[in-house]
Design an enzyme around this catalytic site. Structure first.
Site, PDB file in Angstrom:
ATOM      1  N   ARG A   1     -48.820  58.422  83.168  1.00 58.75           N
ATOM      2  CA  ARG A   1     -48.541  59.729  81.924  1.00 58.75           C
ATOM      3  C   ARG A   1     -50.485  60.679  81.729  1.00 58.75           C
ATOM      4  NH1 ARG A   1     -43.438  59.869  79.476  1.00 58.75           N
ATOM      5  NH2 ARG A   1     -44.540  61.897  77.576  1.00 58.75           N
TER       6      ARG A   1
ATOM      7  N   LYS B   1     -42.938  65.471  73.202  1.00 48.78           N
ATOM      8  CA  LYS B   1     -42.461  66.115  72.061  1.00 48.78           C
ATOM      9  C   LYS B   1     -41.785  65.844  71.130  1.00 48.78           C
ATOM     10  CE  LYS B   1     -40.546  67.161  76.263  1.00 48.78           C
ATOM     11  NZ  LYS B   1     -38.695  67.227  76.603  1.00 48.78           N
TER      12      LYS B   1
ATOM     13  N   GLU C   1     -36.253  67.747  79.883  1.00 44.10           N
ATOM     14  CA  GLU C   1     -35.326  68.447  78.741  1.00 44.10           C
ATOM     15  C   GLU C   1     -35.426  69.035  77.546  1.00 44.10           C
ATOM     16  OE1 GLU C   1     -33.895  64.399  76.432  1.00 44.10           O
ATOM     17  OE2 GLU C   1     -35.848  63.852  77.593  1.00 44.10           O
TER      18      GLU C   1
HETATM   19  P1  ATP Z   1     -41.768  63.476  75.870  1.00 44.40           P
HETATM   20  O1  ATP Z   1     -42.097  62.533  75.892  1.00 44.40           O
HETATM   21  O2  ATP Z   1     -43.114  64.486  75.324  1.00 44.40           O
HETATM   22  O3  ATP Z   1     -40.495  63.712  75.398  1.00 44.40           O
HETATM   23  P2  ATP Z   1     -40.386  63.798  78.081  1.00 44.40           P
HETATM   24  O4  ATP Z   1     -40.725  62.794  79.523  1.00 44.40           O
HETATM   25  O5  ATP Z   1     -39.420  62.862  77.435  1.00 44.40           O
HETATM   26  O6  ATP Z   1     -41.759  64.047  77.854  1.00 44.40           O
HETATM   27  P3  ATP Z   1     -39.026  65.427  79.955  1.00 44.40           P
HETATM   28  O7  ATP Z   1     -39.139  66.280  79.519  1.00 44.40           O
HETATM   29  O8  ATP Z   1     -38.520  64.998  80.542  1.00 44.40           O
HETATM   30  O9  ATP Z   1     -40.466  65.016  78.808  1.00 44.40           O
HETATM   31  O10 ATP Z   1     -40.176  65.643  81.233  1.00 44.40           O
HETATM   32  C1  ATP Z   1     -40.544  66.480  82.619  1.00 44.40           C
HETATM   33  C2  ATP Z   1     -41.480  65.846  83.234  1.00 44.40           C
HETATM   34  O11 ATP Z   1     -43.189  65.634  82.373  1.00 44.40           O
HETATM   35  C3  ATP Z   1     -41.515  64.639  83.754  1.00 44.40           C
HETATM   36  O12 ATP Z   1     -41.070  64.238  84.807  1.00 44.40           O
HETATM   37  C4  ATP Z   1     -42.533  63.251  82.589  1.00 44.40           C
HETATM   38  O13 ATP Z   1     -42.055  62.209  83.575  1.00 44.40           O
HETATM   39  C5  ATP Z   1     -43.590  64.560  83.001  1.00 44.40           C
HETATM   40  N1  ATP Z   1     -44.137  64.526  81.382  1.00 44.40           N
HETATM   41  C6  ATP Z   1     -43.978  64.222  80.109  1.00 44.40           C
HETATM   42  N2  ATP Z   1     -45.113  63.842  80.274  1.00 44.40           N
HETATM   43  C7  ATP Z   1     -46.262  63.934  80.428  1.00 44.40           C
HETATM   44  C8  ATP Z   1     -47.404  63.482  80.306  1.00 44.40           C
HETATM   45  N3  ATP Z   1     -48.435  62.981  79.774  1.00 44.40           N
HETATM   46  N4  ATP Z   1     -47.883  63.417  81.292  1.00 44.40           N
HETATM   47  C9  ATP Z   1     -47.425  63.914  82.906  1.00 44.40           C
HETATM   48  N5  ATP Z   1     -46.592  63.616  83.281  1.00 44.40           N
HETATM   49  C10 ATP Z   1     -45.761  63.987  82.130  1.00 44.40           C
HETATM   50 MG    MG Z   2     -38.129  62.433  78.000  1.00 44.13          MG
END
Ligand code: ATP
Ligand code: MG
Length: 583
Positions: free
Chosen positions: A271, A281, A46
C-alpha cells in the site's frame, strides 16, 4: 494519456528499462501465452467512502498497466455490504477515476450484478459437500475459530446433510430468519494455519436494502466469497491488489478450484503510505463525520476530490504514482515527494499573477495622482506561448507586509527606510517615509519612484537586491485566501500515546484563513478550479465550492519552496559518503 516513448523505436539507444515485479510477471505471462496474450485488469473499490491518493496508486497500476500492455481495465464496485454503501460514493468514485484520466469504456460492473450467479456458486459448493449452514452465534463462531497458535474447533452444525443445508440456505434467502441466526460457511479446515481457511463465512443474513438490488436480497455474500468469483466472471487475468490480501489468496484460489471456474492470477503490492496523512476510508470518514474537516473534499484531505479542490492536477498525481513505483515491502513516502511532482507540473502550466496576501499600503509620492499605466507582465516564463498581459500601475499600491522592515537585520534585503527595491515589471522605488497608527503599527509607506526604470531596469546599470510583487490599490480585487498545512503533525499519525488515537495528532494549524487579500484585476472573474502562481508566494487555485461571482476564494495549493529537492540532495550526499566509507 500520452503514451510512453517506445525504447525500441528507431533511433532510441537507451538501455531497456528495468522492470518492476508486476511488469515482470505480466511480460512473462505475455511471453508464455498464459492468458492467450490477454491483459485484463480491474479496479475494484468498495463504495463506502471517497477515493484517496492510495487508491490513485492502485488506479494507475490497474488502468496504467492495461494501457501499457494493450489490455483492458474494468471498473467494478465491490458492493457486497449494503449497510455501508451510498450512491454518493459511487458517483464520486467514477468522477475521480475519470479525472485522473482513465476510461473503463462500457465496462462498468458491480459485484451486485453477480448476486444470482454467486448464489448459484454457493449452492454448487453445498451440493458438493463443501459448504454448510452454521447456526452458531457470531461470538461462538469467533470462539470456535481458534487463534494463530491454536487450531479452531468444528461447529456442531458442520455435518448437516446436503439436503438440510440446501433447504436452510434457500430459506435464508427467502427471508425466513432474522439477522445473525445462520450463516453459510465453506467447509475447508478448522485446523488450517491460515485463519482465512478455517471455514470462512460466505453468506450472512442482512435484512437491509441494497443501493442497486433494493430489497431483492436479505442474504449477502462476504467480500471474500465475492471478490475472486467476480474476477473470474469478468475473466480478469491479473488481479492486482494490496498486501493485506496475500493471506486471502489461498481462499480465493480454493473457491475457484472447487467451483471449477476460470482462475485469475492475484498479485499483491505494498500500500501507499504518505507522511503526515492517513490513507484509510474508514478513518477519513471519521474526520468528516466528527467535523474535523469540512467534508470529504476539504482541501486538506488526501482524497482525490480534496486534492482536486486544492489545485492538484491529475498529471502531478500520475507522475507521483509512477515515481513511487511498486514494491512488496511496506514503506512510507515523504509528502514532499508528492509536492515535488505537483510543483513540477504547476511550474510548467500555471500562469503567473500578482497577489498580496497581507497588504501594506504604499503611496508613491512623486507619481501623478490620476495617472494609470498599463505595464506588461509575462504570463509564464516556462511557456513563451502563454504570452503577456497588462497590469495597471498607479500612485497607491499594496505590497506584502512582510516585504518591509523598519529596522532590518543584516540579511534582510527587501524594503526598508531609505532603501531602493524593484517592483516586478514596474519601477524601482525608494522608501522615504513610514506612517504609523496610535499603537505604533506601520500602516502606510511613503515611497518615490524613478521614472527612468520603467519595466524594472535601471539605464545606469545600478542594482537592487530585491524584486517585490505588488498590486495597484484602486484596481485590486479582494479575495479570501486559505493557507493549508499538513493535516497531522506526526510523520506517522498512528504513533500515539496510550489511551489516545490518531485524532490526537491532528494539526491545529492546518488551516489559516486570510481576508481582504489584494489581487491583480485580471483575476476578477476567475472561475472555480482556475490555477495560478502568485509570484513569490506559491501556487493557488480558485475554490470551486465557496467562490462565487463577487466573492473570490483561493486555496493555496502548495508553496514554491521545494523541500524534496533538498532532501534528495542530502540523501545522495549521505549515500556517497557511506559508499566511500565502505571502500
Ligand atoms: P481503505 O482502507 O482506504 O478503505 P480499501 O483497501 O478498503 O481502502 P478499497 O475500496 O477496497 O479500499 O480499494 C480499492 C483498491 O484500492 C484495492 O485494490 C485496494 O487494494 C487499493 N488501495 C486501497 N488503499 C490503497 C493504498 N493506500 N495504496 C495502494 N492501493 C490501495
Ligand atoms: Mg476495503
Amino acid at each position: 494519456m500520452p503514451k510512453k516513448p517506445d525504447p525500441k523505436a528507431a533511433g532510441d539507444s537507451r538501455p531497456p528499462r528495468s522492470l518492476d515485479f508486476l511488469r515482470t510477471i505480466l511480460e512473462d505471462d505475455l511471453k508464455t501465452g498464459r492468458f492467450q496474450g490477454r491483459v485484463q485488469t480491474r479496479f475494484p473499490p468498495e463504495p463506502n467512502g471517497y477515493l484517496h491518493i492510495g487508491h490513485a496508486k492502485a488506479i494507475c497500476l490497474d488502468f496504467g498497466l492495461a494501457e501499457e500492455y494493450g489490455g483492458l481495465c474494468n471498473m467494478r464496485f465491490d458492493d457486497t455490504n449494503p449497510t455501508k454503501e451510498e450512491r454518493e460514493y459511487m458517483v464520486s468514485i467514477l468522477e475521480d477515476v475519470r479525472w485522473l484520466g482513465f476510461d473503463w469504456g462500457d465496462r462498468l460492473y458491480h459485484a451486485s450484478d453477480y448476486f444470482e450467479q454467486l448464489y448459484e456458486f454457493a449452492c454448487q459448493l453445498i451440493r458438493d459437500g463443501k459448504a454448510y449452514v452454521d447456526s452458531l452465534t457470531a461470538t461462538q463462531i469467533r470462539e470456535f475459530r481458534g487463534t494463530l497458535t491454536e487450531p479452531g474447533r468444528n461447529s456442531p452444525y458442520r455435518n448437516r446433510t446436503v439436503e438440510e443445508n440446501l433447504d436452510l440456505f434457500e430459506r435464508m434467502r427467502n427471508g425466513e430468519f432474522p439477522n445473525g441466526t445462520h450463516v453459510l460457511r465453506a467447509r475447508i479446515d478448522m485446523a488450517s494455519g491460515n485463519l482465512n481457511l478455517r471455514d470462512p463465512v460466505m453468506y450472512r443474513i442482512l435484512h437491509a436494502s441494497h443501493p442497486r438490488t433494493g430489497d431483492k436480497w436479505c442474504i449477502y455474500p462476504t467480500y471474500d466469497f465475492a471478490h475472486g468469483q467476480s474476477d473470474s466472471i469478468e475473466r480478469v487475468t491479473h488481479s492486482i491488489c494490496t498486501l493485506e490480501f496475500e493471506d486471502h489468496r489461498p481462499l480465493y484460489d480454493w473457491f475457484l478450484e472447487n467451483l471449477g471456474i476460470y482462475r485469475s492470477q492475484q498479485i499483491e503490492f505494498a500500500r501507499l503510505n504518505i507522511t503526515k496523512t492517513i490513507l484509510s476510508k474508514r478513518k477519513l470518514s471519521r474526520l468528516v463525520k466528527e467535523g474535523y474537516v469540512s467534508g470529504w473534499n476539504d482541501p486538506r484531505m488526501p482524497t482525490l476530490s480534496g486534492m482536486r479542490r486544492r489545485g492538484y492536477t491529475p498529471e502531478a498525481i500520475r507522475d507521483f504514482c509512477a515515481k513511487v513505483g511498486v514494491s512488496k515491502k511496506d514503506s512510507i513516502v515523504e509528502a514532499q515527494m508528492l509536492e515535488h511532482s505537483l510543483r513540477r507540473h504547476l511550474n510548467q502550466t500555471s500562469p503567473r499573477v500578482m497577489g498580496v496576501l497581507r497588504p501594506l499600503r504604499v503611496v508613491i509620492e512623486n507619481y501623478p495622482c490620476d495617472q494609470v499605466e498599463e505595464l506588461t507582465a509575462i504570463n509564464n516564463p516556462e511557456c513563451p506561448e502563454a504570452g503577456v498581459r497588462k497590469v495597471p500601475f498607479s500612485r497607491v499600491l499594496y505590497l506584502e507586509r512582510e516585504d518591509f522592515m523598519e529596522d532590518p537585520p543584516r540579511r534582510f534585503f527587501r524594503l526598508a527606510p531609505g532603501r531602493e527595491v524593484r517592483l516586478r515589471y514596474a519601477y524601482f522605488i525608494t522608501c522615504v517615509g513610514v506612517v504609523k497608527d496610535e499603537e505604533g503599527r506601520v500602516v502606510e509607506l511613503r515611497c518615490t519612484y524613478d521614472p527612468a526604470t520603467r519595466g524594472g531596469d535601471a539605464p545606469d546599470g545600478r542594482r537592487v537586491k530585491a524584486t517585490l510583487h505588488w498590486v495597484s490599490a484602486t484596481h485590486a480585487v479582494n479575495a479570501q485566501v486559505r493557507l493549508y498545512d499538513s493535516l497531522f503533525t506526526k510523520d506517522n499519525p498512528y504513533e500515539v500515546s496510550t489511551g489516545s488515537d490518531f485524532i490526537s495528532n491532528l494539526n491545529p494549524d492546518s488551516l489559516k484563513v486570510l481576508e481582504n487579500c489584494k489581487l491583480e484585476p485580471s483575476l476578477a472573474d476567475a472561475q472555480g478550479g482556475r490555477r495560478v502562481q502568485f509570484e513569490r508566494l506559491g501556487y493557488f487555485c480558485v475554490d470551486s465550492e465557496d467562490s462565487s461571482p463577487g466573492r473570490l476564494v483561493f486555496n493555496r495549493t502548495v508553496t514554491l519552496r521545494d523541500a524534496w529537492a533538498k532532501i534528495r540532495k542530502s540523501r545522495k550526499k549521505a549515500t556517497r559518503k557511506r559508499r566511500r566509507g565502505r571502500r
